[in-house]
Scaffold this active site. Sequence first.
Site, short mmCIF file in Angstrom:
data_model
loop_
_atom_site.label_atom_id
_atom_site.label_comp_id
_atom_site.label_asym_id
_atom_site.label_seq_id
_atom_site.Cartn_x
_atom_site.Cartn_y
_atom_site.Cartn_z
N ALA A 173 0.83 -1.21 0.00
CA ALA A 173 0.00 0.00 0.00
C ALA A 173 0.86 1.25 0.00
O ALA A 173 0.52 2.25 -0.64
CB ALA A 173 -0.94 0.00 1.21
N ASP A 174 1.97 1.24 0.74
CA ASP A 174 2.83 2.41 0.79
C ASP A 174 3.47 2.71 -0.57
O ASP A 174 3.54 3.86 -0.99
CB ASP A 174 3.94 2.20 1.82
CG ASP A 174 3.46 2.43 3.24
OD1 ASP A 174 2.53 3.22 3.44
OD2 ASP A 174 4.02 1.81 4.17
N VAL A 175 3.95 1.66 -1.22
CA VAL A 175 4.58 1.86 -2.53
C VAL A 175 3.54 2.36 -3.53
O VAL A 175 3.80 3.29 -4.31
CB VAL A 175 5.26 0.57 -3.02
CG1 VAL A 175 5.79 0.74 -4.43
CG2 VAL A 175 6.40 0.19 -2.07
N GLY A 178 2.82 5.99 -2.90
CA GLY A 178 3.86 6.86 -3.45
C GLY A 178 3.74 7.02 -4.95
O GLY A 178 3.89 8.13 -5.48
#
Length: 399
Positions: A173-175, A178
């Site tokens: 989810a973080d990637v 971004g």
Amino acid sequence: MDKKATAPLEGLRVLDFSIMLAGPYCARLLADVGADVIKIEPPEGDDMRLRTPLRDGHSTYFGQLNAGKRSLALDLKNADAIKLVHQLVAETDILVENFRPGVMDRLGLGYEALRVINPRLIYCSISGYGQSGPAAERAAYAMIVHAESGLDQSLARYAGDRERPASGAIFVADVLGGIFGYSAIQTALVQRTRTGEGQRIDVALMDCMLNLLVYELQEAQFPIRAPRPTYGPVRTRDGDILIAPVTPRNFSALCEVTGQAELTSDPRFATIPARGANWTAMMQVIEKWTERHTVRECIDALDRAGVPCAEYRTPGAALSDPHLVQRGAFAKVTDGAGEFVGVNAPWKMSAADTTIGNEVPAIGAQRDEVLTRVLGLSGEAIARLAETGAFGSRGETRL
């Protein structure tokens, strides 16, 4: 290729207030394409600087996410530090932050306050659940969103032999947050050339995960009776490989290379829907061939036939993969402990150098450079700000 001459965002300035992974990755991609990214971090530094892997106190995890940026350490609880940020905003194109909704507003750095200073500002907020809605202020890291989006349950279902979701530590989810933040910023920049105005971008990690579950969300609305193919390991003499004969051409080539009449004559495998419904049984037939050969023999034969296949490798194996090395997937990055290998952005551009920056900034290392070049402050003015505590209790930063 001269990076400065071929940097698509050369001349654009970014203030990066983000921490952890999603926001720093978004801002690093902006740095990769030439933007001047100023990382605003607390006097003690971003907590990610302490995350392993560490070499002589320097984190390569942090370095991978922040290479190519400049660091300005500020105590955002200090009024003079906030005034400095307001001055910087007037000279800035893009701001990236990923605090919980409301934090930047309480600091006097929310979008509505900053757009008055700079109407052209593109302000990108990345959060777990977005800036509005009943869940907006809930604390959320990537693994929380993985669980609530349905990803973890879907992976457990596809595994077939699990009653509960597996543990994990790859923050998808973080990637995605971004990347989607970066792409939305590019769109906003194009729109700004037409309107002359900036805007607020609201990226939610939950929304990012929903965009990943393309099939699963449609299946939830329209349940499928037949089982879905799941791609898993097939045994060889000395390890496992993965084979994915998805198209009719793939399947025909697989039948030819394995020489298994059972594959071509069995009605369970005669059509794409039939193969999908009987995928596990088909793989069991294929395994009769793979078990007689080594991993290398299977991969070589399947590659020659054009059958999609792969050996299961560790992440470290990619670092010496001849294809990836020749393609330029990696670059050397330097921090206070020496060199390490960084991963470039996942694209190549014919008229631009988009490699990762070659240096990781120390905490506050570019303070004087930023304040002098961007705001025209004198050494005496910077020293007075240090005395007020704008850069920390004594205006000091840890290198």
